[in-house]
Scaffold this motif. Structure first.
Motif, PDB file in Angstrom:
ATOM      1  N   THR A  93       0.741  -1.416  -0.039  1.00  0.00           N
ATOM      2  CA  THR A  93      -0.009   0.045   0.195  1.00  0.00           C
ATOM      3  C   THR A  93       1.027   1.387   0.011  1.00  0.00           C
ATOM      4  OG1 THR A  93      -0.017   0.034   2.378  1.00  0.00           O
ATOM      5  CG2 THR A  93      -1.897  -1.176   1.377  1.00  0.00           C
ATOM      6  N   MET A  94       0.235   2.449  -0.598  1.00  0.00           N
ATOM      7  CA  MET A  94       1.267   3.471  -0.835  1.00  0.00           C
ATOM      8  C   MET A  94       1.100   4.647   0.391  1.00  0.00           C
ATOM      9  SD  MET A  94       2.612   2.583  -3.648  1.00  0.00           S
ATOM     10  CE  MET A  94       2.473   0.804  -3.472  1.00  0.00           C
ATOM     11  N   GLY A  95       0.648   4.300   1.420  1.00  0.00           N
ATOM     12  CA  GLY A  95       0.479   5.099   2.444  1.00  0.00           C
ATOM     13  C   GLY A  95      -0.860   5.889   2.374  1.00  0.00           C
ATOM     14  N   CYS A  96      -1.708   5.083   1.944  1.00  0.00           N
ATOM     15  CA  CYS A  96      -3.087   5.669   2.244  1.00  0.00           C
ATOM     16  C   CYS A  96      -3.821   5.286   3.391  1.00  0.00           C
ATOM     17  CB  CYS A  96      -4.052   5.332   1.063  1.00  0.00           C
ATOM     18  SG  CYS A  96      -3.172   5.463  -0.536  1.00  0.00           S
ATOM     19  N   SER A  97      -3.984   6.104   4.455  1.00  0.00           N
ATOM     20  CA  SER A  97      -4.458   6.060   5.889  1.00  0.00           C
ATOM     21  C   SER A  97      -5.779   5.543   5.636  1.00  0.00           C
ATOM     22  CB  SER A  97      -4.417   7.203   6.796  1.00  0.00           C
ATOM     23  OG  SER A  97      -5.063   8.432   6.080  1.00  0.00           O
ATOM     24  N   THR A  98      -6.695   5.970   4.667  1.00  0.00           N
ATOM     25  CA  THR A  98      -8.072   5.585   4.661  1.00  0.00           C
ATOM     26  C   THR A  98      -8.350   4.081   4.032  1.00  0.00           C
ATOM     27  OG1 THR A  98      -8.301   6.582   2.567  1.00  0.00           O
ATOM     28  CG2 THR A  98      -9.054   7.865   4.487  1.00  0.00           C
ATOM     29  N   LEU A  99      -7.132   3.588   3.519  1.00  0.00           N
ATOM     30  CA  LEU A  99      -7.029   2.086   2.739  1.00  0.00           C
ATOM     31  C   LEU A  99      -7.025   1.068   3.958  1.00  0.00           C
ATOM     32  CD1 LEU A  99      -7.107   0.663  -0.097  1.00  0.00           C
ATOM     33  CD2 LEU A  99      -4.614   0.860   0.242  1.00  0.00           C
ATOM     34  N   ASP A 100      -7.915   0.260   3.925  1.00  0.00           N
ATOM     35  CA  ASP A 100      -7.828  -0.911   4.918  1.00  0.00           C
ATOM     36  C   ASP A 100      -7.830  -2.194   4.031  1.00  0.00           C
ATOM     37  OD1 ASP A 100      -8.255  -2.632   7.032  1.00  0.00           O
ATOM     38  OD2 ASP A 100     -10.505  -2.446   6.949  1.00  0.00           O
ATOM     39  N   VAL A 101      -6.558  -2.728   4.190  1.00  0.00           N
ATOM     40  CA  VAL A 101      -6.590  -4.191   3.565  1.00  0.00           C
ATOM     41  C   VAL A 101      -6.241  -5.221   4.783  1.00  0.00           C
ATOM     42  CG1 VAL A 101      -5.547  -3.357   1.568  1.00  0.00           C
ATOM     43  CG2 VAL A 101      -3.957  -3.677   3.157  1.00  0.00           C
ATOM     44  N   GLY A 102      -6.699  -4.809   6.063  1.00  0.00           N
ATOM     45  CA  GLY A 102      -6.415  -5.671   7.123  1.00  0.00           C
ATOM     46  C   GLY A 102      -7.199  -7.068   6.782  1.00  0.00           C
ATOM     47  N   THR A 103      -8.103  -6.912   6.002  1.00  0.00           N
ATOM     48  CA  THR A 103      -9.100  -8.336   6.033  1.00  0.00           C
ATOM     49  C   THR A 103      -8.370  -9.515   4.956  1.00  0.00           C
ATOM     50  OG1 THR A 103     -10.392  -7.326   4.504  1.00  0.00           O
ATOM     51  CG2 THR A 103     -11.201  -7.069   6.925  1.00  0.00           C
ATOM     52  N   VAL A 104      -7.253  -9.014   4.555  1.00  0.00           N
ATOM     53  CA  VAL A 104      -6.658  -9.941   3.451  1.00  0.00           C
ATOM     54  C   VAL A 104      -6.338 -11.354   3.801  1.00  0.00           C
ATOM     55  CG1 VAL A 104      -5.880  -7.935   1.994  1.00  0.00           C
ATOM     56  CG2 VAL A 104      -4.487  -8.990   3.540  1.00  0.00           C
ATOM     57  N   GLY A 105      -5.826 -11.323   5.047  1.00  0.00           N
ATOM     58  CA  GLY A 105      -5.670 -12.755   5.786  1.00  0.00           C
ATOM     59  C   GLY A 105      -4.079 -12.730   6.074  1.00  0.00           C
ATOM     60  N   ASP A 106      -3.657 -13.696   6.941  1.00  0.00           N
ATOM     61  CA  ASP A 106      -2.112 -13.786   7.549  1.00  0.00           C
ATOM     62  C   ASP A 106      -1.271 -14.351   6.507  1.00  0.00           C
ATOM     63  OD1 ASP A 106      -3.231 -12.872   9.815  1.00  0.00           O
ATOM     64  OD2 ASP A 106      -3.463 -14.977  10.559  1.00  0.00           O
ATOM     65  N   ASP A 107      -1.712 -14.822   5.280  1.00  0.00           N
ATOM     66  CA  ASP A 107      -1.027 -15.358   4.367  1.00  0.00           C
ATOM     67  C   ASP A 107      -0.092 -14.319   3.222  1.00  0.00           C
ATOM     68  OD1 ASP A 107      -1.354 -17.964   5.377  1.00  0.00           O
ATOM     69  OD2 ASP A 107      -2.662 -18.542   3.854  1.00  0.00           O
ATOM     70  N   VAL A 108      -1.033 -13.028   3.620  1.00  0.00           N
ATOM     71  CA  VAL A 108      -0.360 -12.053   2.591  1.00  0.00           C
ATOM     72  C   VAL A 108       0.575 -11.131   3.230  1.00  0.00           C
ATOM     73  CG1 VAL A 108      -1.263 -10.257   1.160  1.00  0.00           C
ATOM     74  CG2 VAL A 108      -2.784 -12.118   1.554  1.00  0.00           C
TER      75      VAL A 108
END
Length: 147
Positions: A93-108
Motif C-alpha cells: 500500500t502506498m501510505g493511504c491512511s484510509t485504505l484498509d487491507v487488514g482483512t486480506v489474511g495472514d498469508d499475505v
C-alpha cells in the motif's frame, strides 16, 4: 511463505492505493520493468488497483514517468477487490491512511510504504516521490530473488 518456497510457483504482487492514479501506477510500471529485466515474467504476476479509483492517472505522474522513460498515458485506474488482494503473496500500500487491507489474511505480506500522494504536487516533488517508489520496488524485487 509457502507460495514463494517453490521456484515454479507464481508470486503475486499488488500495488494499491485509494485512487490508483499515482503511486500505485508508478510502482506497477517499475515492477513490470524489474520483472522483465530479471527474467521473471513467468514467475511474477503484478496487480494494481484502488479502493476508490480516479478517472485517470495524475498528469504530474504521467510527466514524471515520461521523464523516466515510461509511457503511462494508456493506463486507467481500476478498482481492486479484496479477493484479488487475498490471492497475493505481497500487497504494497502506498501510505493511504484510509485504505484498509487488514482483512486480506495472514498469508499475505502487507507493506505500507507510507509515500506522499503526488497528486497536485510540484513536478520536482513528484519526481522525488517517483524515485522513492522506484527504490522500494527494486528492493522488493531484490528480496524476491533471495526467496
Amino acid at each position: 511463505m509457502s507460495a514463494t518456497s517453490d521456484s515454479t510457483d507464481t508470486i503475486r504482487i499488488a500495488f494499491v492505493c485509494v485512487r490508483n492514479a499515482g503511486r500505485s501506477q508508478m510502482a506497477t510500471a517499475f515492477a513490470e520493468r524489474e520483472r522483465e529485466q530479471r527474467g521473471l515474467e513467468d514467475r511474477v504476476e503484478i496487480l494494481t488497483g484502488g479502493t476508490d479509483p480516479a478517472d485517470a492517472v495524475h498528469d504530474g505522474v504521467l510527466e514524471a514517468m515520461a521523464d523516466a522513460g515510461f509511457d503511462l498515458s494508456d493506463r486507467t485506474p481500476r478498482e481492486i477487490a479484496i479477493d484479488e488482494l487475498r490471492s497475493c503473496d505481497y500487497v504494497a500500500t502506498m501510505g493511504c491512511s484510509t485504505l484498509d487491507v487488514g482483512t486480506v489474511g495472514d498469508d499475505v505480506d502487507v507493506r505500507d510504504w507510507a509515500l506522499e500522494d503526488p497528486g497536485g504536487k510540484e513536478s520536482e516533488r513528484v519526481r522525488e516521490i517517483r524515485d522513492e517508489v522506484e527504490r522500494r520496488v527494486t528492493a522488493l524485487f531484490d528480496e524476491l530473488e533471495d526467496v
